[in-house]
Design an enzyme around this catalytic site. Structure first.
Site, short mmCIF file in Angstrom:
data_model
loop_
_atom_site.label_atom_id
_atom_site.label_comp_id
_atom_site.label_asym_id
_atom_site.label_seq_id
_atom_site.Cartn_x
_atom_site.Cartn_y
_atom_site.Cartn_z
N CYS A 79 0.82 -1.21 0.00
CA CYS A 79 0.00 0.00 0.00
C CYS A 79 0.85 1.26 0.00
O CYS A 79 0.64 2.17 -0.82
CB CYS A 79 -0.96 -0.01 1.19
SG CYS A 79 -0.20 -0.41 2.78
N HIS B 75 -2.77 5.72 6.11
CA HIS B 75 -1.41 6.21 6.30
C HIS B 75 -1.35 7.68 5.86
O HIS B 75 -2.12 8.11 5.00
CB HIS B 75 -0.40 5.45 5.43
CG HIS B 75 -0.43 3.97 5.57
ND1 HIS B 75 -0.15 3.31 6.74
CD2 HIS B 75 -0.68 2.99 4.65
CE1 HIS B 75 -0.23 2.00 6.54
NE2 HIS B 75 -0.55 1.78 5.28
#
Length: 344
Positions: free
Chosen positions: A140, A221
């Site tokens: 990711c 994130h």
């Protein structure tokens, strides 16, 4: 119709299954589960055949679930396998099962790069995956970084070096055994973090260093990036490059986007499945140019950002569709933002 078998039906696997099912040129031949839990019921309710490992068949039967077969049966019933197993399990599956069959396999970023012939990002190196037997969709965070860098390079903005600072989510929403809960943890304390070297498996020549900490959130994130460009570019030129690149979203503070939580809330309000946000969410207000230096901040939704990449990887390994045609089809079927995007 491309028959896609999916090994693993957790956070990533179940999303990939839904994405594959939404494609007009693909069919989910089955999914593999190792535990007869509620996710098996979810898969069955969606019409997916459920397979398991040979040593788990009896456990499934005792739970009242009759599996469609074993992992080898799933491989035989598929044109391509997407392995969405937990970290390092994919490499074990390769040795135990995949090596026996002449079928292409797509791994995830939790595996070491050596598991595959090519590390993959659709925008950056789609054509490198053509005809390959083993391909790895990068993680990711690596996907997020690679998309941002590639969006600039595709539009003529050269990058001399990249320095990325990552605040990683501590766990996915359902991972009740993970943390931290009240801490900020260097992840790792050494420099670079693994993300920079991982980016270089896709963008071979980029000068990149990354640092990361884990923080007590589950939503996304956050990356804070400093890029040294190959010249002085107007801010508008940078914003235009980002805005017209697929799978990039520019979030304006003035429109109410002041946090990552609001990005996820936006996805929910749009009715996106599971509140997913596969695009990289760049805060437009953070995009700052100072001479040949570029600064920006962006969010990465760890649960969904790699999903469209896996769909494109299927077409790439089979040579089923040209790069931009595949990316556009994937984005359209998954209802990503396509207005104003340039596909080609």
């Amino acid at each position: 119709m491309i028959r896609v078998g999916i090994v693993g039906f957790g956070t990533i696997g179940k999303r990939i299954a839904d994405a594959v099912a939404a494609q007009g040129d693909m069919h989910v031949s089955g999914v593999l589960k190792v535990t007869p839990d509620y996710e098996v019921l979810v898969a069955a309710a969606k019409g997916f055949k459920v397979y398991t490992l040979p040593d788990r068949v009896e456990k499934f039967k005792k739970a009242g679930i009759e599996p469609a077969g074993t992992i080898e049966d799933l491989i035989k019933a598929s044109d391509v396998i997407i392995d969405a197993s937990p970290e390092d399990v994919g490499a074990e599956n390769k040795e135990k099962y995949y090596s026996k069959f002449d079928k292409p396999v797509i791994f995830q970023g939790g595996e070491e790069a050596e598991v595959a012939e090519v590390s993959f990002n659709a925008l950056a190196n789609y054509d490198e995956a053509r005809g390959r037997r083993y391909v790895r969709v990068v993680s990711c965070n690596t996907t997020g970084i690679t998309r941002v860098l590639t969006s600039l390079m595709l539009n003529g903005v050269g990058i001399k070096k990249a320095r990325i600072f990552i605040a990683r989510r501590g766990a996915d929403p359902k991972e009740y055994k993970k943390g931290p809960i009240n801490d900020v943890v260097p992840n790792p304390a050494t420099v670079p973090s693994h993300h920079g070297p991982d980016v270089k498996t896709v963008l071979k020549n980029v000068d990149i260093v990354t640092m990361a900490v884990a923080v007590p959130v589950t939503i996304m994130h956050m990356h804070m990036a400093f890029l040294e460009l190959d010249g002085a570019y107007p801010r508008d030129a940078v914003l235009e490059a980002l805005a017209k690149t697929p799978r990039i979203f520019l979030a304006d503070v003035g429109a109410g986007f002041q946090s990552l939580a609001q990005i996820i809330e936006y996805a929910r309000d749009l009715g996106r499945p599971r509140g997913d946000f596969p695009e990289v969410a760049i805060f437009r207000d953070s995009v700052t140019v100072n001479g040949n230096e570029l600064y920006l901040m962006y969010g990465v939704h760890q649960e969904s950002i790699v999903v469209p990449e896996n769909v494109d990887a299927v077409r790439a390994v089979l040579g089923a569709m040209p790069k931009w045609e595949s990316i556009k089809k994937t984005d359209t079927t998954l209802k990503l933002f396509t207005e104003g995007k340039r596909y080609g």
